[in-house]
Write an enzyme that holds these catalytic residues in place. Structure first.
Site, PDB file in Angstrom:
ATOM      1  N   LYS A  74      -3.157  12.859  -6.088  1.00 31.51           N
ATOM      2  CA  LYS A  74      -3.656  12.126  -6.931  1.00 31.51           C
ATOM      3  C   LYS A  74      -5.142  12.219  -7.080  1.00 31.51           C
ATOM      4  O   LYS A  74      -5.839  11.303  -7.116  1.00 31.51           O
ATOM      5  CB  LYS A  74      -3.451  10.551  -6.252  1.00 31.51           C
ATOM      6  N   ARG A  76      -1.732  -2.133  -1.948  1.00 33.84           N
ATOM      7  CA  ARG A  76      -2.211  -1.402  -0.814  1.00 33.84           C
ATOM      8  C   ARG A  76      -3.654  -1.509  -0.656  1.00 33.84           C
ATOM      9  O   ARG A  76      -4.335  -1.647  -1.500  1.00 33.84           O
ATOM     10  CB  ARG A  76      -1.648   0.114  -1.204  1.00 33.84           C
ATOM     11  N   THR A  96       4.631   2.246  12.648  1.00 30.86           N
ATOM     12  CA  THR A  96       6.349   1.868  12.440  1.00 30.86           C
ATOM     13  C   THR A  96       6.827   2.171  13.754  1.00 30.86           C
ATOM     14  O   THR A  96       6.055   2.597  15.024  1.00 30.86           O
ATOM     15  CB  THR A  96       6.807   2.801  11.271  1.00 30.86           C
ATOM     16  N   GLN A 145       7.047   8.035   5.633  1.00 37.81           N
ATOM     17  CA  GLN A 145       5.897   7.247   6.360  1.00 37.81           C
ATOM     18  C   GLN A 145       4.928   8.526   6.375  1.00 37.81           C
ATOM     19  O   GLN A 145       4.809   9.388   5.722  1.00 37.81           O
ATOM     20  CB  GLN A 145       6.102   6.766   7.451  1.00 37.81           C
ATOM     21  N   LYS A 153       4.405  12.328  -1.126  1.00 42.73           N
ATOM     22  CA  LYS A 153       5.090  13.341  -0.889  1.00 42.73           C
ATOM     23  C   LYS A 153       6.411  13.590  -1.706  1.00 42.73           C
ATOM     24  O   LYS A 153       6.676  14.866  -2.083  1.00 42.73           O
ATOM     25  CB  LYS A 153       5.693  13.044   0.484  1.00 42.73           C
ATOM     26  N   GLY A 155       9.727   4.583   0.529  1.00 42.54           N
ATOM     27  CA  GLY A 155       9.908   4.635  -0.730  1.00 42.54           C
ATOM     28  C   GLY A 155       9.446   5.805  -1.514  1.00 42.54           C
ATOM     29  O   GLY A 155       8.240   5.824  -1.557  1.00 42.54           O
ATOM     30  N   HIS A 156      10.251   6.379  -2.076  1.00 44.76           N
ATOM     31  CA  HIS A 156       9.856   7.842  -2.550  1.00 44.76           C
ATOM     32  C   HIS A 156      10.056   7.566  -4.225  1.00 44.76           C
ATOM     33  O   HIS A 156      10.971   7.328  -4.618  1.00 44.76           O
ATOM     34  CB  HIS A 156      10.517   9.026  -2.141  1.00 44.76           C
ATOM     35  N   ARG A 182      20.316   0.512  23.737  1.00 43.96           N
ATOM     36  CA  ARG A 182      21.502   1.069  23.838  1.00 43.96           C
ATOM     37  C   ARG A 182      22.667  -0.135  23.593  1.00 43.96           C
ATOM     38  O   ARG A 182      23.551  -0.048  24.261  1.00 43.96           O
ATOM     39  CB  ARG A 182      21.682   1.740  25.334  1.00 43.96           C
ATOM     40  N   GLY A 189       6.095  -3.808  -3.138  1.00 44.75           N
ATOM     41  CA  GLY A 189       5.424  -4.253  -3.952  1.00 44.75           C
ATOM     42  C   GLY A 189       3.977  -4.775  -3.518  1.00 44.75           C
ATOM     43  O   GLY A 189       3.177  -5.201  -4.267  1.00 44.75           O
ATOM     44  N   ASP A 201       2.835   6.816   1.735  1.00 46.30           N
ATOM     45  CA  ASP A 201       2.592   6.732   0.178  1.00 46.30           C
ATOM     46  C   ASP A 201       1.471   7.591  -0.118  1.00 46.30           C
ATOM     47  O   ASP A 201       0.583   7.393  -1.060  1.00 46.30           O
ATOM     48  CB  ASP A 201       2.047   5.343   0.084  1.00 46.30           C
ATOM     49  N   GLU A 202       1.721   8.826   0.555  1.00 41.23           N
ATOM     50  CA  GLU A 202       0.715   9.755  -0.123  1.00 41.23           C
ATOM     51  C   GLU A 202       1.210  10.625  -1.254  1.00 41.23           C
ATOM     52  O   GLU A 202       0.429  11.581  -1.823  1.00 41.23           O
ATOM     53  CB  GLU A 202       0.650  11.104   1.177  1.00 41.23           C
TER      54      GLU A 202
HETATM   55  P1  IMP Z   1       7.884  -1.159   9.620  1.00 41.96           P
HETATM   56  O1  IMP Z   1       8.218   0.231   9.563  1.00 41.96           O
HETATM   57  O2  IMP Z   1       8.588  -2.025   8.567  1.00 41.96           O
HETATM   58  O3  IMP Z   1       8.119  -1.632  10.997  1.00 41.96           O
HETATM   59  O4  IMP Z   1       6.279  -1.374   9.320  1.00 41.96           O
HETATM   60  C1  IMP Z   1       5.319  -1.179  10.272  1.00 41.96           C
HETATM   61  C2  IMP Z   1       4.110  -0.665   9.507  1.00 41.96           C
HETATM   62  O5  IMP Z   1       4.319   0.793   8.937  1.00 41.96           O
HETATM   63  C3  IMP Z   1       3.538  -1.565   8.527  1.00 41.96           C
HETATM   64  O6  IMP Z   1       2.305  -1.337   8.568  1.00 41.96           O
HETATM   65  C4  IMP Z   1       4.095  -0.884   7.357  1.00 41.96           C
HETATM   66  O7  IMP Z   1       3.333  -1.516   5.804  1.00 41.96           O
HETATM   67  C5  IMP Z   1       4.140   0.402   7.332  1.00 41.96           C
HETATM   68  N1  IMP Z   1       4.928   1.427   6.853  1.00 41.96           N
HETATM   69  C6  IMP Z   1       6.279   1.636   7.010  1.00 41.96           C
HETATM   70  N2  IMP Z   1       6.938   2.506   6.253  1.00 41.96           N
HETATM   71  C7  IMP Z   1       5.915   2.772   5.225  1.00 41.96           C
HETATM   72  C8  IMP Z   1       5.962   3.780   4.339  1.00 41.96           C
HETATM   73  O8  IMP Z   1       6.883   4.281   4.040  1.00 41.96           O
HETATM   74  N3  IMP Z   1       4.765   3.845   3.522  1.00 41.96           N
HETATM   75  C9  IMP Z   1       3.741   2.924   3.971  1.00 41.96           C
HETATM   76  N4  IMP Z   1       3.725   2.242   4.991  1.00 41.96           N
HETATM   77  C10 IMP Z   1       4.897   2.180   5.465  1.00 41.96           C
END
Ligand code: IMP
Length: 425
Positions: A331, A305, A239, A224, A23, A47-48, A154, A302, A20-21
């Site tokens: 930002k 953060r 993740t 991410q 990008k 999510g972009h 696998r 949603g 969520d930087e």
């Molecule tokens: P997962 O990727 O859904 O398994 O989530 C693992 C961790 O990564 C959780 O803390 C999520 O909130 C975080 N996470 C996964 N994808 C994103 C992203 O695109 N932005 C921010 N946090 C993410």
């Protein structure tokens, strides 16, 4: 705009914090000059958000380059793809008049599928952690971890397996655990999506190699943030994919040396969704103020953060692993009006008081981490024409550069493409 894209090479734009930087905006700006834009890992946990004029687009799977008709966009083998989400995204983007013809999109058939069973598993695993008294990871609930687990076991099914009923049914027979949550109707729907996607199936690695041969400019869009990397992040609160630069080359199938620029994108402060260590995290009124001012709510789930001060220990650590050639600070406008801005410059062991600059190497070590926060003068207002004339903003940037030893080349000051400045020095 300095040239961050080079003919016959790839530029990787990646998150340098916990995702969520912002990008999406930078990738979208660079996409104007790129020929090929690729997603290399992750799935629809990303999510972009891209703002063009008064329209706001959120994409979860398609690279932001999709909004530039001249760009060929690629979804690499390293992704995990929920086909229902991909179909929804295709329909949504198409409804805005964007052409999605197969000659501008490549989908590597080797990318693994996220099936309903993975989402069910994701939820069950979070619940079982909770009932065992362990903190939840706080996943996005999109089935990301279980889809990667199936791939590693696998017995995963790949998106290319949707190309024919026979192939898909036989793959499901070989992976009985993946049948959960699938009835005849959604199997039929999946197969319909497979037919729709068939014209897009191509070897993504070969497509990008071909682009290199033709001296085209390729951009890899990281999803991410690198602090969520499964090996180098705050494990287990991460993740399930590899997010670091070296792995991004692998996600599309190119040599790491084909990446000539690695741009680390960070916010002027920090945010994190989900659980896990977060030195510099704020609480109280400042926390609420920053979340509201920065609209810090997850683009995918949603969720509000968590917000905090910029962590320079983390940024330096992750810059080294990824070999950033430049940084982009997003930002910065959100912090405008603050008297003083905090920055984490070291960590302290809460038991011994010992100060250190390194990255804790175990989950337990994080329990004893306290941030050392230094305060620098804030920028109370910014000249929109020439924000870099502001002495406090400039010193903040130079402070970051001194700690991280990587130049900050872009400073973003709002969601619009026009709201940002390139630093040339
Ligand atoms: P997962 O990727 O859904 O398994 O989530 C693992 C961790 O990564 C959780 O803390 C999520 O909130 C975080 N996470 C996964 N994808 C994103 C992203 O695109 N932005 C921010 N946090 C993410």
């Amino acid at each position: 705009m300095p040239s961050l894209l080079h003919s016959g090479k790839a530029t990787l734009v990646m998150g340098a914090q916990f995702g969520d930087e912002g990008k999406g905006k930078l990738v979208d700006m660079l996409a104007e000059k790129a020929d090929v834009v690729c997603r290399v890992q992750g799935g629809n946990n990303a999510g972009h958000t891209i703002v063009v004029g008064n329209k706001k687009f959120v994409t979860h799977l398609l690279p932001s380059g999709i909004l530039h008709p001249h760009c060929h966009v690629v979804l690499g083998a390293g992704l995990v793809i929920d086909p229902f989400v991909l179909e929804h995204e295709f329909n949504n983007i198409e409804s805005h008049g964007v052409s999605l013809s197969p000659d501008r999109i490549t989908l590597d058939p080797r990318a693994h599928l996220i099936l309903p069973a993975h989402k069910i598993m994701d939820q069950k695993r979070e619940e079982s952690r909770s009932s065992a008294g362990t903190q939840k990871i706080g996943t996005t609930g999109r089935g990301i971890g279980p889809a990667h687990a199936s791939r590693a076991f696998r017995d995963g099914i790949r998106i290319g397996d949707l190309r024919s009923k026979e192939v898909f049914i036989s793959a499901l027979e070989n992976s009985p655990s993946l049948r959960e949550g699938l009835d005849q109707t959604n199997i039929e729907n999946l197969l319909k999506i497979g037919q729709k996607l068939k014209p897009y199936f191509r070897d993504a690695s070969a497509v990008v190699h071909n682009a290199f041969e033709n001296n085209q400019k390729v951009m890899l869009e990281g999803a991410q943030g690198a602090l969520l990397d499964i090996l180098f992040g705050t494990y287990p609160y991460v993740t399930s994919s590899h997010l670091v630069a070296g792995a991004c080359a692998g996600g599309i199938g190119i040599a790491p040396w084909k990446i000539s620029e690695v741009v680390g994108v960070f916010k002027a402060y920090a945010t994190r969704v989900g659980n896990g260590p977060f030195p510099g995290e704020l609480s109280g009124t400042l926390d609420t103020w920053l979340r509201e001012k920065g609209h810090e709510y997850g683009a995918t789930t949603g969720r509000p953060r968590r917000v905090g001060w910029l962590d320079l220990v983390a940024l330096r650590y992750i810059a080294q692993i990824n070999g950033y050639t430049s940084l982009a600070m997003m930002k910065a406008d959100v912090l405008t009006t603050l008297e003083n801005v905090g920055v984490v410059t070291a960590y302290r062991n809460s038991e011994t008081g010992e100060l250190f600059q390194g990255w804790p190497l175990s989950t337990q070590a994080w329990d004893k981490i306290e941030p050392v926060v230094e305060f620098v003068p804030g920028w109370k207002h910014l000249d929109t024409e020439n924000p870099l004339k502001n002495a406090e903003l400039n010193s903040y940037i130079e402070f970051i550069e001194k700690h991280v030893q990587v130049p900050v080349k872009f400073v973003s000051l709002g969601p619009e493409r026009s709201q940002g400045v390139w630093r040339t020095k």
